[in-house]
Design a protein around this motif. Structure first.
Motif, PDB file in Angstrom:
ATOM      1  N   GLN A  36     -11.456   1.147  13.118  1.00 30.85           N
ATOM      2  CA  GLN A  36     -10.284   0.299  12.937  1.00 30.85           C
ATOM      3  C   GLN A  36      -9.159   0.980  12.150  1.00 30.85           C
ATOM      4  OE1 GLN A  36     -10.014  -2.950  14.363  1.00 30.85           O
ATOM      5  NE2 GLN A  36     -11.738  -2.002  15.422  1.00 30.85           N
ATOM      6  N   GLU A  37      -9.207   2.302  12.030  1.00 30.81           N
ATOM      7  CA  GLU A  37      -8.157   2.989  11.268  1.00 30.81           C
ATOM      8  C   GLU A  37      -6.800   2.835  11.950  1.00 30.81           C
ATOM      9  OE1 GLU A  37     -10.161   6.640   8.876  1.00 30.81           O
ATOM     10  OE2 GLU A  37      -9.877   6.938  11.019  1.00 30.81           O
ATOM     11  N   VAL A  38      -5.765   2.605  11.116  1.00 30.33           N
ATOM     12  CA  VAL A  38      -4.402   2.534  11.638  1.00 30.33           C
ATOM     13  C   VAL A  38      -3.679   3.823  11.270  1.00 30.33           C
ATOM     14  CG1 VAL A  38      -4.347   0.022  11.454  1.00 30.33           C
ATOM     15  CG2 VAL A  38      -3.480   1.402   9.568  1.00 30.33           C
ATOM     16  N   HIS A  39      -2.748   4.231  12.132  1.00 28.26           N
ATOM     17  CA  HIS A  39      -2.026   5.485  11.916  1.00 28.26           C
ATOM     18  C   HIS A  39      -0.548   5.250  11.623  1.00 28.26           C
ATOM     19  CE1 HIS A  39      -5.621   7.682  13.089  1.00 28.26           C
ATOM     20  NE2 HIS A  39      -5.749   6.815  14.080  1.00 28.26           N
ATOM     21  N   SER A  40      -0.146   4.008  11.673  1.00 29.30           N
ATOM     22  CA  SER A  40       1.183   3.603  11.213  1.00 29.30           C
ATOM     23  C   SER A  40       1.114   2.111  10.927  1.00 29.30           C
ATOM     24  CB  SER A  40       2.265   3.901  12.259  1.00 29.30           C
ATOM     25  OG  SER A  40       2.245   2.928  13.283  1.00 29.30           O
ATOM     26  N   PHE A  41       2.053   1.632  10.149  1.00 27.02           N
ATOM     27  CA  PHE A  41       2.044   0.208   9.843  1.00 27.02           C
ATOM     28  C   PHE A  41       2.370  -0.644  11.067  1.00 27.02           C
ATOM     29  CE2 PHE A  41       2.439   1.898   5.514  1.00 27.02           C
ATOM     30  CZ  PHE A  41       1.450   1.153   4.883  1.00 27.02           C
ATOM     31  N   ARG A  42       2.899  -0.015  12.124  1.00 24.96           N
ATOM     32  CA  ARG A  42       3.141  -0.744  13.362  1.00 24.96           C
ATOM     33  C   ARG A  42       1.839  -1.098  14.066  1.00 24.96           C
ATOM     34  NH1 ARG A  42       7.263  -3.366  13.311  1.00 24.96           N
ATOM     35  NH2 ARG A  42       7.016  -3.636  15.579  1.00 24.96           N
ATOM     36  N   GLU A  43       0.728  -0.480  13.655  1.00 24.69           N
ATOM     37  CA  GLU A  43      -0.571  -0.781  14.253  1.00 24.69           C
ATOM     38  C   GLU A  43      -1.327  -1.868  13.490  1.00 24.69           C
ATOM     39  OE1 GLU A  43      -2.869   2.759  14.735  1.00 24.69           O
ATOM     40  OE2 GLU A  43      -1.381   3.754  16.000  1.00 24.69           O
ATOM     41  N   VAL A  44      -0.806  -2.286  12.341  1.00 27.20           N
ATOM     42  CA  VAL A  44      -1.469  -3.350  11.574  1.00 27.20           C
ATOM     43  C   VAL A  44      -1.430  -4.649  12.373  1.00 27.20           C
ATOM     44  CG1 VAL A  44      -1.283  -4.806   9.521  1.00 27.20           C
ATOM     45  CG2 VAL A  44      -1.017  -2.322   9.323  1.00 27.20           C
ATOM     46  N   LEU A  45      -2.567  -5.325  12.432  1.00 23.20           N
ATOM     47  CA  LEU A  45      -2.674  -6.558  13.204  1.00 23.20           C
ATOM     48  C   LEU A  45      -2.984  -7.740  12.295  1.00 23.20           C
ATOM     49  CD1 LEU A  45      -4.888  -5.285  16.183  1.00 23.20           C
ATOM     50  CD2 LEU A  45      -2.386  -5.504  16.121  1.00 23.20           C
ATOM     51  N   LEU A  46      -2.649  -8.929  12.786  1.00 21.22           N
ATOM     52  CA  LEU A  46      -3.116 -10.152  12.153  1.00 21.22           C
ATOM     53  C   LEU A  46      -4.569 -10.398  12.566  1.00 21.22           C
ATOM     54  CD1 LEU A  46      -0.062 -12.505  12.828  1.00 21.22           C
ATOM     55  CD2 LEU A  46      -0.663 -11.450  10.656  1.00 21.22           C
ATOM     56  N   PRO A  47      -5.352 -11.079  11.749  1.00 20.32           N
ATOM     57  CA  PRO A  47      -6.739 -11.379  12.132  1.00 20.32           C
ATOM     58  C   PRO A  47      -6.802 -12.542  13.117  1.00 20.32           C
ATOM     59  CG  PRO A  47      -6.302 -12.245   9.943  1.00 20.32           C
ATOM     60  CD  PRO A  47      -5.069 -11.484  10.353  1.00 20.32           C
ATOM     61  N   ARG A  48      -6.213 -12.306  14.308  1.00 22.37           N
ATOM     62  CA  ARG A  48      -6.217 -13.328  15.342  1.00 22.37           C
ATOM     63  C   ARG A  48      -7.612 -13.459  15.961  1.00 22.37           C
ATOM     64  NH1 ARG A  48      -0.494 -10.976  17.614  1.00 22.37           N
ATOM     65  NH2 ARG A  48       0.908 -12.558  16.745  1.00 22.37           N
ATOM     66  N   TYR A  51       0.796  -1.227   0.000  1.00 18.53           N
ATOM     67  CA  TYR A  51       0.000   0.000   0.000  1.00 18.53           C
ATOM     68  C   TYR A  51       0.829   1.277   0.000  1.00 18.53           C
ATOM     69  CZ  TYR A  51      -4.001  -3.009   0.820  1.00 18.53           C
ATOM     70  OH  TYR A  51      -4.974  -3.963   0.685  1.00 18.53           O
ATOM     71  N   GLY A  52       2.026   1.228   0.539  1.00 23.90           N
ATOM     72  CA  GLY A  52       2.878   2.415   0.517  1.00 23.90           C
ATOM     73  C   GLY A  52       2.558   3.425   1.584  1.00 23.90           C
ATOM     74  N   SER A  53       1.284   3.603   1.894  1.00 26.87           N
ATOM     75  CA  SER A  53       0.870   4.558   2.925  1.00 26.87           C
ATOM     76  C   SER A  53      -0.304   3.977   3.691  1.00 26.87           C
ATOM     77  CB  SER A  53       0.476   5.906   2.310  1.00 26.87           C
ATOM     78  OG  SER A  53      -0.749   5.793   1.602  1.00 26.87           O
ATOM     79  N   VAL A  54      -0.450   4.422   4.952  1.00 25.86           N
ATOM     80  CA  VAL A  54      -1.566   3.935   5.756  1.00 25.86           C
ATOM     81  C   VAL A  54      -2.890   4.470   5.228  1.00 25.86           C
ATOM     82  CG1 VAL A  54      -0.240   3.500   7.849  1.00 25.86           C
ATOM     83  CG2 VAL A  54      -1.183   5.785   7.434  1.00 25.86           C
ATOM     84  N   ASP A  55      -2.873   5.630   4.568  1.00 30.69           N
ATOM     85  CA  ASP A  55      -4.117   6.154   3.997  1.00 30.69           C
ATOM     86  C   ASP A  55      -4.664   5.199   2.939  1.00 30.69           C
ATOM     87  OD1 ASP A  55      -4.008   8.377   5.604  1.00 30.69           O
ATOM     88  OD2 ASP A  55      -3.094   9.668   4.082  1.00 30.69           O
ATOM     89  N   ARG A  56      -3.779   4.684   2.100  1.00 36.18           N
ATOM     90  CA  ARG A  56      -4.232   3.744   1.067  1.00 36.18           C
ATOM     91  C   ARG A  56      -4.715   2.436   1.706  1.00 36.18           C
ATOM     92  NH1 ARG A  56      -0.067   2.735  -3.513  1.00 36.18           N
ATOM     93  NH2 ARG A  56      -1.874   1.553  -4.285  1.00 36.18           N
ATOM     94  N   LEU A  57      -4.031   1.980   2.747  1.00 41.26           N
ATOM     95  CA  LEU A  57      -4.484   0.769   3.429  1.00 41.26           C
ATOM     96  C   LEU A  57      -5.850   0.994   4.066  1.00 41.26           C
ATOM     97  CD1 LEU A  57      -2.562  -1.727   5.614  1.00 41.26           C
ATOM     98  CD2 LEU A  57      -4.542  -0.589   6.602  1.00 41.26           C
ATOM     99  N   ASN A  58      -6.039   2.116   4.755  1.00 40.25           N
ATOM    100  CA  ASN A  58      -7.320   2.386   5.403  1.00 40.25           C
ATOM    101  C   ASN A  58      -8.447   2.480   4.387  1.00 40.25           C
ATOM    102  OD1 ASN A  58      -6.588   2.479   8.183  1.00 40.25           O
ATOM    103  ND2 ASN A  58      -5.673   4.498   7.885  1.00 40.25           N
TER     104      ASN A  58
END
Length: 696
Positions: free
Chosen positions: A201-213, A184-191
């Protein structure tokens, strides 16, 4: 990087022919019986074995201890007997010492539990520690055997994803975050792609991306996140395979490398349209479905494998001589099915027929999985059939069937692994969707109509076909829709199923009506627009809906409320079920001209016999295709000079047919049949292979 097609050579003679053999596990048996194994292999016309697939512990019994002596000896014995070796990287199952010393290599399930050692593939593809050990093993094997003339191919890993397709470990989390950032390159595109504003569920950095546990007993996972996790899981395993492949190829670049896919219509976990580009030759493990679907399912799965191989010969790495041991009820093969299955695979383009395994295990998890040499020994029906099959394959090799190519159909049924993943999302209008099974049902319906279709990946080339069928391709990207539109606009014909094109590749619903893929372009092609899905099967209500042409729907009806003026309604809903669900008189099947081409929209699920009726009454007349005998499957392989025509009896009853007038002298192989003059009667599971001059 895509690999160029390379095929492993056999030992002796021209090095060509149909490979025949199976997995061989001599390390599980005393050396005193190896010579007897090889004697019986020669009796059965075995000319290749896959060696060392689960032998890591025997090769490396401790972290700094290596033992290649036994492997040297058996490779030497096999080579002396003229049996080539497809040597495994042996990384499918790690030794227990590795798990004990490095428990961080274990994958984890969505609940956080370790997938413990004791089975196969108890390792994380994202673990740098496991990769380091696996690549050292690859390096040592390639360095020792890369120049060995008996080793003619490399078998990397084994059935990737069988036990570790989904990994929720911390290593996987870090790798998934990096994968998302690359995509995605940016969190905006991922969101935006994930619609993350829903449920905050918006993320503000890729460090906030989670696995679907695991998120709770009744939790609902974001489907876009789940799909990306599926894609990541596929890519992580594919990247691991490439790392093994590249380590071996760096040392011995001249020998072809493969890994065995798992394509049958109950297992097709990976996106093999991507994997096929990473192997020198496509190989597959196929296990039969007992009952009346046995042959049809085999042919359907093989058709996809043939397409993945882009029409080149492919390698059947595993199938069974008889029972397996992993189903609730494990039927055996009988009435000629062992021979029939092997020759059906050959007819569909396989130039290698191999079994799991050579000698039936006396213990362990697969002790009751059939083998070429059963528990009861060589004086058995199974082993005699193994020998008979080996002789027939040798005869076909001498006729130079190997290297010929299957003649394509004029019809393609499109399959997309990622769309299959999308139908497994639990938050759909119904959880009873199954894209791959719908592909199988359409494939069988074409056979019932008297013709054979091809099964082709959506990502591959299909513009050369006259007709495309899109069954339950729930997820269609904008690019795919534009490609389909170009095909139809230039004269192609398509059949679009009821649950096709509902979401795009980010699992976002196309707005303005169903099917919404391509921002309404798919609707315009089809000349229809729907506003709801009617899902039947509610307790106490009518569970079927009839159509005016006699067909029946029992799951899904798209409520079509707008039909283009130039479209033709071929069937509508009628009867008690239609009244109950307010569908009376609503269009069910619609035909529409678009550009220079034509479309059919099937707005509901249909029984297989109803699909066959549609094929015979609507599709075939428009295409001018000549139908054959539904009881016989006819498949041609050709080298440009001769056609090898294989006819398989799929009916379960005796079927009479006429020999081709162009058959060459001694050019007929008849199994489970009788010949009188110009006519042949094929009994159940009977096979006729004719060698025909192409100028007749």
């Amino acid at each position: 990087m895509s690999c160029e097609f390379k095929w492993p050579r056999l030992l002796g003679g021209s090095g060509t022919g149909i490979a025949y053999g199976g997995d061989y596990n001599p390390d599980q048996w005393p050396e005193s019986i190896w010579a007897e194994d090889i004697r019986l292999m020669r009796k059965a016309n075995v000319n290749v074995v896959a060696l060392g697939i689960f032998s890591w512990d025997r090769i490396q019994p401790a972290e700094h201890e290596w033992d290649f002596g036994w492997l040297d000896r058996i490779i030497g014995m096999l080579g002396d007997a003229g049996i080539s070796v497809d040597l495994a990287s042996a990384t499918a199952s790690a030794p227990l010492w590795l798990y004990e010393q490095y428990p961080q290599v274990l994958p984890r399930d969505k609940f956080g539990h370790a997938i413990n050692a004791g089975s196969r593939q108890s390792w994380s593809a994202s673990s740098p520690v496991f990769r380091e050990h696996a690549l050292e093993l690859c390096n040592r094997l390639a360095s020792r055997y890369g120049d060995n003339p008996t080793v003619t191919a490399w078998h990397v890993g084994n059935e990737y994803g069988w036990n570790n397709r989904h990994d929720y470990s911390d290593d996987a989390l870090e790798a998934f975050r990096a994968w998302c950032e690359r995509k995605y390159g940016s969190v905006d595109r991922l969101n935006e792609a994930w619609c993350s504003a829903f449920w905050s569920q918006e993320v503000h950095s890729f460090r906030e991306v989670l696995l679907p546990r695991h998120m709770g007993a009744d939790s609902m996972v974001n489907p876009a996140q789940q799909l990306d996790f599926e894609r990541f899981s596929n890519d992580a395993l594919l990247d691991f395979y490439r790392a093994e492949r590249d380590e071996i190829a760096r040392i011995c670049p001249g020998k072809p490398i493969t890994t065995n896919f798992m394509v049958s219509t109950d297992q097709c976990a990976m996106d093999y349209s991507q994997w096929a580009k990473a192997v020198d030759f496509v190989s597959n493990d196929h296990y039969f479905h007992e009952g009346e679907s046995h042959l049809d399912e085999l042919l359907c799965s093989d058709s996809l494998v043939w397409s993945l191989a882009r029409g080149n010969p492919w390698y059947l790495m595993e199938h069974s001589t008889s029972n397996v041991q992993w189903k609730p009820v494990n039927a055996r093969k009988c009435n000629g099915e062992l021979m029939r299955d092997a020759l059906a695979h050959v007819a569909m383009g396989a130039d290698a027929i191999n079994f799991f395994q050579w000698r039936q295990s006396r213990g362990g998890a697969e002790a009751f999985h059939s083998a070429m040499l059963p528990h009861a020994g060589a004086d058995t029906k199974v082993f005699r059939q193994v020998c008979e099959t080996g002789q027939v394959l040798k005869d076909l090799s001498e006729r130079r069937v190997a290297g010929t190519k299957v003649t394509p159909s004029r019809v393609a049924i499109l399959f997309d692994a990622q769309s299959q993943w999308s139908t497994e999302i639990p938050t759909l209008p119904t959880t009873k969707l199954d894209h791959w099974h719908d592909v199988r049902d359409w494939y069988r319906a074409f056979l019932d109509a008297g013709m054979r279709a091809d099964v082709v990946p959506l990502a591959y080339e299909w513009e050369q076909y006259d007709l495309l069928v899109l069954p339950t391709i729930f997820m269609l990207s904008d690019d795919a829709v534009h490609r389909i539109e170009h095909y139809v606009n230039n004269g192609g014909s398509i059949v679009v199923g009821y649950a096709t094109g509902i979401v795009n590749d980010s699992f976002q619903v196309g707005l303005g009506g169903y099917p919404g893929a391509g921002n309404g372009l798919l609707r315009r092609m089809l000349g229809v627009s729907g506003e709801e899905f009617n899902i039947v099967g509610v307790p106490g209500a009518d569970d079927v809906v009839e159509l005016t042409d006699g067909e029946v729907s029992n799951l899904w009806q798209t409520c079509l409320t707008r039909i283009a003026d130039d479209a033709q309604v071929l069937a509508s809903y009628t009867g008690a079920g239609a009244l109950t669900w307010e569908l009376e008189g609503m269009a069910a099947i619609v035909s529409h001209d678009y550009g220079a081409g034509h479309t059919w929209y099937v707005g509901c699920d249909l029984r297989r016999q109803d699909i066959t009726h549609l094929i015979c009454e609507q599709l075939v007349p428009c295409l001018g295709i000549e139908l054959g005998n539904p009881g016989i499957v006819t498949i041609d392989r050709t080298d440009g000079t001769h056609v090898f025509r294989c006819r398989l009896n799929r009916s379960g009853n005796d079927v009479s047919l006429r020999l081709n007038p162009g058959i060459v002298p001694e050019g007929m192989l008849l199994i489970r049949g009788d010949c009188e003059g110009e006519r042949v009667t094929l009994r159940s599971n009977g096979i006729l292979i004719e060698q025909i001059h192409t100028d007749v």
